[in-house]
Design an enzyme around this catalytic site. Structure first.
Site, PDB file in Angstrom:
ATOM      1  N   TYR A  33       0.633  -1.401   0.167  1.00  0.00           N
ATOM      2  CA  TYR A  33       0.030  -0.076  -0.095  1.00  0.00           C
ATOM      3  C   TYR A  33       0.848   1.355  -0.227  1.00  0.00           C
ATOM      4  O   TYR A  33       1.826   1.305   0.777  1.00  0.00           O
ATOM      5  CB  TYR A  33      -0.870   0.008   1.259  1.00  0.00           C
ATOM      6  CG  TYR A  33      -1.908  -1.078   1.182  1.00  0.00           C
ATOM      7  CD1 TYR A  33      -3.003  -0.750   0.464  1.00  0.00           C
ATOM      8  CD2 TYR A  33      -1.708  -2.314   1.718  1.00  0.00           C
ATOM      9  CE1 TYR A  33      -4.159  -1.885   0.510  1.00  0.00           C
ATOM     10  CE2 TYR A  33      -2.593  -3.328   1.660  1.00  0.00           C
ATOM     11  CZ  TYR A  33      -3.760  -3.094   1.027  1.00  0.00           C
ATOM     12  OH  TYR A  33      -4.648  -4.102   1.096  1.00  0.00           O
ATOM     13  N   SER A  34       0.495   2.218  -0.979  1.00  0.00           N
ATOM     14  CA  SER A  34       1.279   3.625  -1.105  1.00  0.00           C
ATOM     15  C   SER A  34       1.203   4.196   0.304  1.00  0.00           C
ATOM     16  O   SER A  34       0.213   4.326   1.076  1.00  0.00           O
ATOM     17  CB  SER A  34       0.811   4.090  -2.119  1.00  0.00           C
ATOM     18  OG  SER A  34       0.829   3.724  -3.247  1.00  0.00           O
ATOM     19  N   CYS A 215       1.159   8.409 -10.268  1.00  0.00           N
ATOM     20  CA  CYS A 215       0.901   6.835  -9.299  1.00  0.00           C
ATOM     21  C   CYS A 215      -0.513   6.734  -9.495  1.00  0.00           C
ATOM     22  O   CYS A 215      -1.503   7.569  -9.277  1.00  0.00           O
ATOM     23  CB  CYS A 215       1.322   7.491  -7.892  1.00  0.00           C
ATOM     24  SG  CYS A 215       0.960   6.138  -6.755  1.00  0.00           S
ATOM     25  N   GLU A 255       5.031   5.281 -10.753  1.00  0.00           N
ATOM     26  CA  GLU A 255       4.698   4.059  -9.529  1.00  0.00           C
ATOM     27  C   GLU A 255       3.351   3.666 -10.019  1.00  0.00           C
ATOM     28  O   GLU A 255       2.268   4.436  -9.414  1.00  0.00           O
ATOM     29  CB  GLU A 255       4.824   4.622  -8.252  1.00  0.00           C
ATOM     30  CG  GLU A 255       4.844   3.616  -7.259  1.00  0.00           C
ATOM     31  CD  GLU A 255       5.677   2.424  -7.210  1.00  0.00           C
ATOM     32  OE1 GLU A 255       5.455   1.157  -6.608  1.00  0.00           O
ATOM     33  OE2 GLU A 255       7.079   2.792  -7.616  1.00  0.00           O
ATOM     34  N   TYR A 257       0.277   0.444 -10.410  1.00  0.00           N
ATOM     35  CA  TYR A 257       0.027  -0.929  -9.847  1.00  0.00           C
ATOM     36  C   TYR A 257      -1.221  -1.776 -10.334  1.00  0.00           C
ATOM     37  O   TYR A 257      -1.954  -1.003 -11.239  1.00  0.00           O
ATOM     38  CB  TYR A 257      -0.033  -0.991  -8.314  1.00  0.00           C
ATOM     39  CG  TYR A 257      -0.760   0.228  -7.676  1.00  0.00           C
ATOM     40  CD1 TYR A 257      -2.137   0.186  -7.997  1.00  0.00           C
ATOM     41  CD2 TYR A 257      -0.374   1.331  -7.478  1.00  0.00           C
ATOM     42  CE1 TYR A 257      -2.959   1.198  -7.207  1.00  0.00           C
ATOM     43  CE2 TYR A 257      -0.832   2.527  -6.884  1.00  0.00           C
ATOM     44  CZ  TYR A 257      -2.294   2.276  -6.919  1.00  0.00           C
ATOM     45  OH  TYR A 257      -3.093   3.330  -6.297  1.00  0.00           O
TER      46      TYR A 257
END
Length: 257
Positions: A33-34, A215, A255, A257
């Site tokens: 988790y960021s 992100c 970044e 995901y």
């Protein structure tokens, strides 16, 4: 180049052993988790960190209700924890979301979708909320783009609006609300459409050394890349060489995901 680390990029969470995979009965893998705070944490002690977690649920059209068998294991575990509960964690890990602080006039362009806002909340706190030497001398412009479906899905908006009110010359916010706004062609306003509205200004900032960050879900990048390639074509710029140059100079940070 002097840099500061936002507690790195992410923290890992391990679900309790009572949660096992239905397929083979083995424990679930670590979930990342960021991190949504600077290295000092929200309490400025340097001993805490904040995460941005969205509770994952699945609406079953047949049941006309959330299907508990398909809910996100770790996100629901975290969202259901209470103060004082123990959580097994790993990390921190990752080193993409670095902020250069050698030049206090550096511009930061931050592009996020959904919970991808997490590291940029840390950036904004670092620059405008924390009582630190870096915040005291910052003279550049931090520009945040956030894409969500509706205005009620905007995360940390109260903090961002306060930062904008207190630092109107140094902080900008632009939201892309896909279900509430239209792009220039009359379609839904996605994050790439909002960024494209300011393409000339963004390219000028990049030419002057700005750092650009992305992100969120990895599905955001193809649209952004196609948009940037189109802008480059219009400007007579080789897109691949342009991105390669930004990466070589450390100005391009992704970044997803």
């Amino acid at each position: 180049m002097a840099t500061f680390l936002i507690l790195r990029d992410s923290l890992g969470v391990l679900c309790p052993l009572v949660f096992v995979r239905r397929s083979d009965g083995k424990p679930h893998a670590v979930r990342l988790y960021s991190i949504a705070s600077s290295r000092y944490g929200d309490d400025m002690t340097g001993k805490t960190g904040s995460l941005c977690v969205r509770r994952a649920t699945y609406w079953c059209p047949e049941l006309k209700a959330d299907d508990p068998a398909k809910k996100g294991i770790c996100s629901n575990f975290l969202c259901d924890t209470q103060p004082g509960d123990e959580v097994m964690m790993t990390g921190p890990a990752g080193k993409v979301m670095l902020m250069p602080e050698e030049d206090p006039t550096t511009d930061y362009i931050m592009v996020a979708t959904g919970t991808g806002i997490a590291p940029f909340r840390g950036f904004v706190r670092r620059l405008f909320a924390e009582d630190t030497p870096a915040a005291a001398v910052y003279k550049g412009e931090a520009w945040l783009f956030l894409g969500v479906a509706n205005s009620d899905a905007l995360l940390y908006d109260d903090e961002f609006q306060l930062a904008k009110e207190q630092n109107p010359e140094n902080f900008r916010i632009d939201y892309a609300l896909s279900r509430e706004q239209e792009n220039k062609n009359g379609g839904k306003m996605y994050i790439q459409d909002k960024v494209e509205e300011y393409a000339d200004e963004i390219f000028a900032k990049l030419d002057n050394g700005a750092h650009m960050y992305f992100c969120g879900l990895k599905g955001m990048m193809p649209g952004i890349q196609d948009m940037l390639a189109g802008v480059c074509e219009g400007k007579g710029i080789d897109y691949n060489e342009f991105i390669k140059g930004l990466k070589k100079k450390g100005q391009w940070h992704v970044e997803v995901y």
